[in-house]
Enzyme design. Structure first.
Site, short mmCIF file in Angstrom:
data_model
loop_
_atom_site.label_atom_id
_atom_site.label_comp_id
_atom_site.label_asym_id
_atom_site.label_seq_id
_atom_site.Cartn_x
_atom_site.Cartn_y
_atom_site.Cartn_z
N GLU B 46 0.84 -1.20 0.00
CA GLU B 46 0.00 0.00 0.00
C GLU B 46 0.88 1.25 0.00
O GLU B 46 0.58 2.24 -0.69
CB GLU B 46 -0.91 0.03 1.24
N LEU B 198 21.66 -27.83 -1.18
CA LEU B 198 20.30 -27.41 -0.78
C LEU B 198 20.16 -25.89 -0.78
O LEU B 198 19.49 -25.33 0.09
CB LEU B 198 19.94 -27.98 0.59
#
Lengths: 360, 360
Positions: B46, B198
């Site tokens: 916003e 990973l």
């Protein structure tokens, strides 16, 4: 030609061992005759189309999905019928795949002064009869392995419990696949465990004419098929293939309604390539394999599976459940078998994957 | 609102632990401001939209994908900013999923005389932040299990050999999945066998801003992670979760760069539900599970897997190869785990199946 292919496909459950063929006769831009081959021994597509065209065939163009035959088989040659009807032009999708006759039907038409074109939509036409084409070219039937598994690749629990892996839509699909096959091959292990019917059960609105039951073939090295096996009492023939020459047992099975084929054993098992040649000699175009992991694996490792149709049910059964293919000797990643996946689609709540080994 | 959702999605690799939010400000039918939340700690959607609208926000309508916050967090409340800018109407796709604050932002706007509407494209808005929504509502992260298998459901050879099951497109897809996750969970067995990184490796054109590395979580009941494991040296944090209270080993791992979380054991294993609660407390919204069959099976049987993403490679590896899920106790067909398959699509030469356990 697209319409002729559409017509041809209507014979898919009934024409074997003959190929599906369609024919459309066009006069001045209008279709004046249509026909397809409905059943071996009955009129070929061209004859049906000529009959429906009547005298309008004179000077017309005939579109046929396969080269018209030029030899007397169970019916007179179609090439002569087209000549007699006064057809001006013949367009065929593909030549006869039998290398010994390919082109002779077209030559006969040309010699009679008919304009001949070949090769229109040939891929689509060949796809109508993949088994017939393979048998003519290679002397071996096309083999489709039908498999049903959970998402984690399991076909049955460790105990052997396995019924109802897939839903009713997939089972109907399997019956359509059976109906298009000339033979269904299974192993005696499946017969002993499940006593299956291995017949075609279709709704009446799914086929035209009389339902043809494919030959049921049981691979039974030691002749242990029970004489009261359910499939022996059903319409259609059952062929038991064995490497065991026990005349007494053969007679018992014959009396129960089964044919028995004794093949010399190869490495202590049924000689699978020889079996395929024998099936081709019996005019078997398309074989459907419905077996457990051992026979599926042996067929795969012998390079005899052309296509696999795998129904995937939305379940997990876990690592202790049984797998799809027993592939002894496959121990390293670089030995794995490569596939080409041709199609994946939903069938009810299940999914159907169509794939081919890429070496074939 | 559709545009606001589009904007929100641009933050998918960068906003965690915050939700993706987009905002569009419309004045007299024209878009005068746009913004999305880019990174936790920075301006909310916003604020970015109001900044881009400037004075044009006065009397305008703001479309926001999530109820504006009304509390002071790392940034001041957005509800106050909207009021201050003189916005006349606020349309939100969904309320704040945290039941303790839901609606309070909207109430604040209403009390300031702003017209408020809620529930426009709420399904699409919720799908932007499934993990955030689940964490807020249930105090547990969303868990996605990533699996890679051959068509016959195998992940590795019996020897453990497994690299390169799937092709490069599927591997890139996995990195995008990692990038959208807050944590990647694996078992110590995988660390010992493969020493994996990973981490997220994406091409530069696939993301905006700085690449965020998800938390790596290693389930290591007996603290056997080597201090020289590759992942400990890479950018991003590694959390080792154990049931073993060996202070000396904990210190060694801490010195090597790892955090260690000791959980009380449950039935001789790591307490998986408790681990999920702890990860939620660490603001982990989405967990990606990249493990072998034992931990995958345990997570599944504990009901902790929300979604599985299965990459299917066009290969066959045979029945002696390793399977997907170790599910001890599953011995009968009626115990099998039912799935709902949501999506199947091609990813390069491989196929990706997205499914959910239907009990969850």
């Amino acid at each position: 030609m697209a319409r002729a292919i559409e017509l041809a496909a209507r014979g898919r459950y009934t024409t074997p061992p003959n190929p599906c063929v369609g024919c459309v006769i066009v006069q001045s831009g209008e279709v004046v005759g249509e026909g397809w081959h409905q059943r071996a021994g009955e009129d070929h597509a061209e004859i049906n189309a000529l009959k429906s065209a009547g005298s309008a065939a004179g000077g017309a163009t005939a579109y046929v999905t396969l080269e018209p035959c030029s030899h007397h088989g169970r019916t007179p040659p179609c090439s002569q019928a087209l000549i007699k009807a006064g057809v001006a032009r013949v367009v065929v999708a593909m030549e006869d795949p039998n290398p010994q006759v390919a082109g002779s039907g077209l030559n006969e038409l040309r010699e009679a002064g008919i304009t001949v074109e070949s090769g229109v939509l040939s891929g689509e036409a060949e796809a109508l009869n993949p088994g017939f084409v393979k048998r003519m070219r290679e002397g071996r039937p096309l083999v489709r392995s039908k498999l049903a598994m959970s998402l984690d690749g399991r076909t049955a629990m460790a105990s052997g419990e396995s019924v109802w892996i897939t839903g009713s839509d997939a089972r109907r699909d399997v019956h359509r696949m059976r109906a298009a096959s000339c033979a269904i091959v299974t192993g005696v292990g499946t017969v002993l465990a499940d006593d299956p019917s291995l017949n075609v059960r279709l709704e009446e609105d799914e086929y035209e004419g009389e339902l043809r039951q494919p030959l049921r073939v049981v691979l039974d090295p030691r002749l242990s098929t029970p004489v009261d096996a359910k499939m022996l009492k059903l319409p259609g023939r059952t062929l038991i293939v064995t490497a065991c020459d026990d005349e007494e047992q053969v007679e018992l099975l014959n009396a129960a309604g089964a044919d028995v084929l004794v093949l010399p054993a190869r490495e202590d098992a049924i000689d699978l390539p020889e079996l395929m040649r024998q099936l081709a000699a019996l005019e078997i175009n398309e074989v459907m394999l419905e077996t457990g992991a051992t026979l599926s694996g042996a067929m795969l490792q012998a390079g005899l599976i052309d296509e696999m149709v795998v129904y995937v049910a939305p379940h997990l059964m876990g690592n202790s459940a049984r797998g799809l293919f027993h592939l002894p000797g496959l121990e390293q990643m670089d030995q794995r078998i490569d596939l080409k996946i041709d199609d994946i689609r939903a069938v009810g709540d299940d999914w159907r994957i169509t794939a081919r080994p890429t070496v074939n």
